[in-house]
Scaffold this motif. Structure first.
Motif, mmCIF file in Angstrom:
data_model
loop_
_atom_site.group_PDB
_atom_site.id
_atom_site.type_symbol
_atom_site.label_atom_id
_atom_site.label_comp_id
_atom_site.label_asym_id
_atom_site.label_seq_id
_atom_site.Cartn_x
_atom_site.Cartn_y
_atom_site.Cartn_z
ATOM 1 N N TYR A 46 15.136 1.966 -1.413
ATOM 2 C CA TYR A 46 14.435 1.041 -0.519
ATOM 3 C C TYR A 46 13.700 1.799 0.597
ATOM 4 C CZ TYR A 46 17.828 1.633 3.266
ATOM 5 O OH TYR A 46 18.581 2.153 4.286
ATOM 6 N N HIS A 47 14.192 2.962 0.947
ATOM 7 C CA HIS A 47 13.655 3.766 2.042
ATOM 8 C C HIS A 47 12.661 4.833 1.566
ATOM 9 C CE1 HIS A 47 14.638 7.278 5.006
ATOM 10 N NE2 HIS A 47 13.641 6.583 5.511
ATOM 11 N N LEU A 48 12.673 5.121 0.275
ATOM 12 C CA LEU A 48 11.936 6.267 -0.238
ATOM 13 C C LEU A 48 10.425 6.189 -0.072
ATOM 14 C CD1 LEU A 48 12.482 9.001 -1.541
ATOM 15 C CD2 LEU A 48 12.263 7.911 -3.784
ATOM 16 N N PRO A 49 9.760 5.045 -0.302
ATOM 17 C CA PRO A 49 8.300 5.026 -0.126
ATOM 18 C C PRO A 49 7.876 5.454 1.279
ATOM 19 C CG PRO A 49 9.001 3.100 -1.348
ATOM 20 C CD PRO A 49 10.253 3.765 -0.869
ATOM 21 N N ARG A 50 8.539 4.936 2.289
ATOM 22 C CA ARG A 50 8.194 5.314 3.667
ATOM 23 C C ARG A 50 8.465 6.795 3.917
ATOM 24 N NH1 ARG A 50 11.262 4.897 8.740
ATOM 25 N NH2 ARG A 50 12.889 3.752 7.619
ATOM 26 N N ALA A 51 9.580 7.287 3.396
ATOM 27 C CA ALA A 51 9.923 8.693 3.606
ATOM 28 C C ALA A 51 8.868 9.607 2.981
ATOM 29 C CB ALA A 51 11.302 8.987 3.023
ATOM 30 N N VAL A 52 8.500 9.335 1.736
ATOM 31 C CA VAL A 52 7.508 10.175 1.063
ATOM 32 C C VAL A 52 6.148 10.068 1.759
ATOM 33 C CG1 VAL A 52 6.217 10.511 -1.081
ATOM 34 C CG2 VAL A 52 8.693 10.108 -1.164
ATOM 35 N N TYR A 53 5.766 8.864 2.130
ATOM 36 C CA TYR A 53 4.482 8.671 2.800
ATOM 37 C C TYR A 53 4.448 9.416 4.132
ATOM 38 C CZ TYR A 53 0.368 6.320 4.677
ATOM 39 O OH TYR A 53 -0.874 6.050 5.205
ATOM 40 N N THR A 54 5.515 9.292 4.901
ATOM 41 C CA THR A 54 5.579 9.971 6.194
ATOM 42 C C THR A 54 5.562 11.484 6.014
ATOM 43 O OG1 THR A 54 6.847 8.123 7.137
ATOM 44 C CG2 THR A 54 6.908 10.214 8.323
ATOM 45 N N GLY A 55 6.341 11.974 5.055
ATOM 46 C CA GLY A 55 6.359 13.405 4.794
ATOM 47 C C GLY A 55 4.977 13.940 4.469
ATOM 48 N N ARG A 56 4.251 13.230 3.651
ATOM 49 C CA ARG A 56 2.902 13.676 3.282
ATOM 50 C C ARG A 56 1.976 13.709 4.480
ATOM 51 N NH1 ARG A 56 1.889 10.514 -2.480
ATOM 52 N NH2 ARG A 56 3.220 11.870 -3.731
ATOM 53 N N LYS A 57 2.065 12.698 5.322
ATOM 54 C CA LYS A 57 1.204 12.659 6.504
ATOM 55 C C LYS A 57 1.589 13.725 7.519
ATOM 56 C CE LYS A 57 -1.467 9.425 5.101
ATOM 57 N NZ LYS A 57 -2.882 9.734 4.788
ATOM 58 N N MET A 58 2.795 14.236 7.433
ATOM 59 C CA MET A 58 3.227 15.326 8.301
ATOM 60 C C MET A 58 2.911 16.700 7.714
ATOM 61 S SD MET A 58 4.466 14.052 11.100
ATOM 62 C CE MET A 58 3.117 12.885 10.928
ATOM 63 N N GLY A 59 2.240 16.728 6.576
ATOM 64 C CA GLY A 59 1.812 17.992 5.994
ATOM 65 C C GLY A 59 2.722 18.556 4.935
ATOM 66 N N ILE A 60 3.617 17.727 4.401
ATOM 67 C CA ILE A 60 4.521 18.168 3.340
ATOM 68 C C ILE A 60 4.038 17.598 2.006
ATOM 69 C CG2 ILE A 60 6.896 18.128 2.474
ATOM 70 C CD1 ILE A 60 7.806 17.667 5.372
ATOM 71 N N GLN A 61 3.904 18.464 1.026
ATOM 72 C CA GLN A 61 3.586 18.014 -0.324
ATOM 73 C C GLN A 61 4.886 17.455 -0.908
ATOM 74 O OE1 GLN A 61 1.645 20.962 -2.736
ATOM 75 N NE2 GLN A 61 1.894 19.799 -4.623
ATOM 76 N N ALA A 62 5.085 16.172 -0.727
ATOM 77 C CA ALA A 62 6.399 15.577 -0.965
ATOM 78 C C ALA A 62 6.454 14.757 -2.244
ATOM 79 C CB ALA A 62 6.793 14.690 0.213
ATOM 80 N N VAL A 63 7.567 14.899 -2.954
ATOM 81 C CA VAL A 63 7.969 13.963 -3.986
ATOM 82 C C VAL A 63 9.312 13.395 -3.537
ATOM 83 C CG1 VAL A 63 6.753 15.223 -5.797
ATOM 84 C CG2 VAL A 63 9.164 15.703 -5.376
ATOM 85 N N GLY A 64 9.777 12.354 -4.199
ATOM 86 C CA GLY A 64 11.001 11.717 -3.746
ATOM 87 C C GLY A 64 11.970 11.429 -4.876
ATOM 88 N N TYR A 104 0.827 -1.208 0.000
ATOM 89 C CA TYR A 104 0.000 0.000 0.000
ATOM 90 C C TYR A 104 0.864 1.261 0.000
ATOM 91 C CZ TYR A 104 -2.756 3.795 1.978
ATOM 92 O OH TYR A 104 -3.336 5.010 2.210
ATOM 93 N N VAL A 105 1.846 1.341 0.887
ATOM 94 C CA VAL A 105 2.721 2.509 0.965
ATOM 95 C C VAL A 105 3.503 2.668 -0.337
ATOM 96 C CG1 VAL A 105 4.751 3.476 2.133
ATOM 97 C CG2 VAL A 105 2.872 2.511 3.468
ATOM 98 N N TYR A 106 3.961 1.560 -0.879
ATOM 99 C CA TYR A 106 4.693 1.602 -2.152
ATOM 100 C C TYR A 106 3.799 2.132 -3.267
ATOM 101 C CZ TYR A 106 7.640 -0.029 -6.005
ATOM 102 O OH TYR A 106 8.419 -0.094 -7.139
ATOM 103 N N ALA A 107 2.563 1.657 -3.304
ATOM 104 C CA ALA A 107 1.660 2.012 -4.407
ATOM 105 C C ALA A 107 1.217 3.469 -4.345
ATOM 106 C CB ALA A 107 0.441 1.091 -4.394
ATOM 107 N N VAL A 108 0.874 3.963 -3.151
ATOM 108 C CA VAL A 108 0.324 5.316 -3.065
ATOM 109 C C VAL A 108 1.394 6.392 -3.257
ATOM 110 C CG1 VAL A 108 -1.601 4.612 -1.604
ATOM 111 C CG2 VAL A 108 0.525 5.424 -0.540
ATOM 112 N N THR A 109 2.661 6.016 -3.192
ATOM 113 C CA THR A 109 3.737 6.984 -3.425
ATOM 114 C C THR A 109 4.429 6.788 -4.767
ATOM 115 O OG1 THR A 109 5.398 5.574 -2.328
ATOM 116 C CG2 THR A 109 4.194 7.163 -0.940
#
Length: 225
Positions: free
Chosen positions: A155-173, A34-39
Motif C-alpha cells: 500500500y505504501h510502495l508507489p509513494r516510496a518509489v515515486y519519492t525515491g525517484r524524485k530524490m535522484g534514486i533510480q528506484a525499483v520496489g 498517477y503515482v500508482y501508474a507511473v511506478t
C-alpha cells in the motif's frame, strides 16, 4: 428581482456542492492513480522478480515497547534479508526513527538482520529516517545512493518509489503483503492515510522540496541529550 436572485442562488448551491465534492475527491484520486501508474512497471511482489540492485532500502515501521520490530517492520526486513541471501543486493540501508533515546527502529532492524546472518559490515543505518521523504532525501544526499530497491508494504510502495525517484534514486520496489495479512481495520486506516500522504508527497517533491528534519550525519537520540 431580489427574490428571484435569492431563489437562483439557492438553486445553484447543489451544483456548487457537487462541484466542490468532485474537486475534493476526483483530483486527489487522480493524483493517487498517477503515482500508482507511473511506478507500476518497477514495483514487484515476488523476490525472484526483483532485478539485482546495489542496495536495499528498508523503511521503518514501528517497534514494540521491548524494542522488537512490529510484524510490518519484520516483514520488510525479512524481505531485504531474503534478497541479500539470494545475491540480489549487496548492502542493506535500514532507515527509521531513532530520534528519541527510548525509541530505536533501526537497531531493531539491524539486530533482526544480523541474527539471520547478515554481517554488520553490509548494513547501513540511518537513524533520522523520520519519514519516507526524509529517508529518500538522506539516502541520496548523505549515503550517496543512486540505485536501489525500496522495501515496504504494497500500500505504501508507489509513494516510496515515486519519492525515491524524485530524490535522484533510480528506484525499483518490492512490496510485502498487507491486505489479508494484517487486520482489515488497520489496513483501512493505513490505506486512507496513504491516500492523503500521496498528496503531501507530490507537494513536497514537485513544489516545496524541503530539507529533511536532520540534514547531516546523526548518531541517534542519545546525541540530543
Amino acid at each position: 428581482m431580489e427574490s428571484v436572485k435569492v431563489i437562483m442562488d439557492f438553486m445553484n448551491w447543489p451544483v456548487f456542492l457537487l462541484v466542490l465534492g468532485m474537486t475534493t475527491i476526483v483530483i486527489p484520486l487522480g493524483l493517487n492513480v498517477y503515482v500508482y501508474a507511473v511506478t507500476y512497471a518497477d514495483r514487484y511482489r515476488e523476490i525472484e522478480q526483483v532485478p539485482p540492485q546495489p542496495i536495499a532500502i528498508v523503511f521503518g515501521a514501528g517497534v514494540w515497547d521491548d524494542g522488537s520490530p512490529t510484524p510490518m517492520l519484520a516483514d520488510r526486513v525479512q524481505a531485504a534479508i531474503d534478497l541479500y541471501k539470494l545475491g540480489r543486493v549487496h548492502k542493506i540501508l535500514m532507515t527509521g526513527d531513532n530520534f528519541r533515546p527510548d525509541y530505536n527502529e533501526v537497531q531493531a532492524m539491524s539486530s533482526y538482520a544480523e541474527q539471520q546472518g547478515v554481517p554488520l559490515s553490509d548494513i547501513l543505518l540511518d537513524r533520522a529516517g523520520l519519514s519516507t521523504y526524509d529517508s529518500c532525501y538522506r539516502a541520496q544526499s548523505l549515503f550517496g545512493i543512486h540505485q536501489a530497491v525500496l522495501i515496504t508494504q504494497r500500500y505504501h510502495l508507489p509513494r516510496a518509489v515515486y519519492t525515491g525517484r524524485k530524490m535522484g534514486i533510480q528506484a525499483v520496489g518490492l512490496g510485502t503483503p498487507d491486505w489479508g495479512i494484517f487486520r482489515n481495520d488497520s489496513m483501512t486506516y493505513y490505506t486512507f492515510r496513504e491516500f492523503i500522504a500521496v498528496i503531501k508527497a507530490l507537494w513536497q517533491v514537485q513544489v516545496t522540496r524541503p530539507q529533511p528534519t536532520v540534514i547531516g550525519p546523526f548518531d541517534g537520540g542519545k546525541s540530543q541529550e
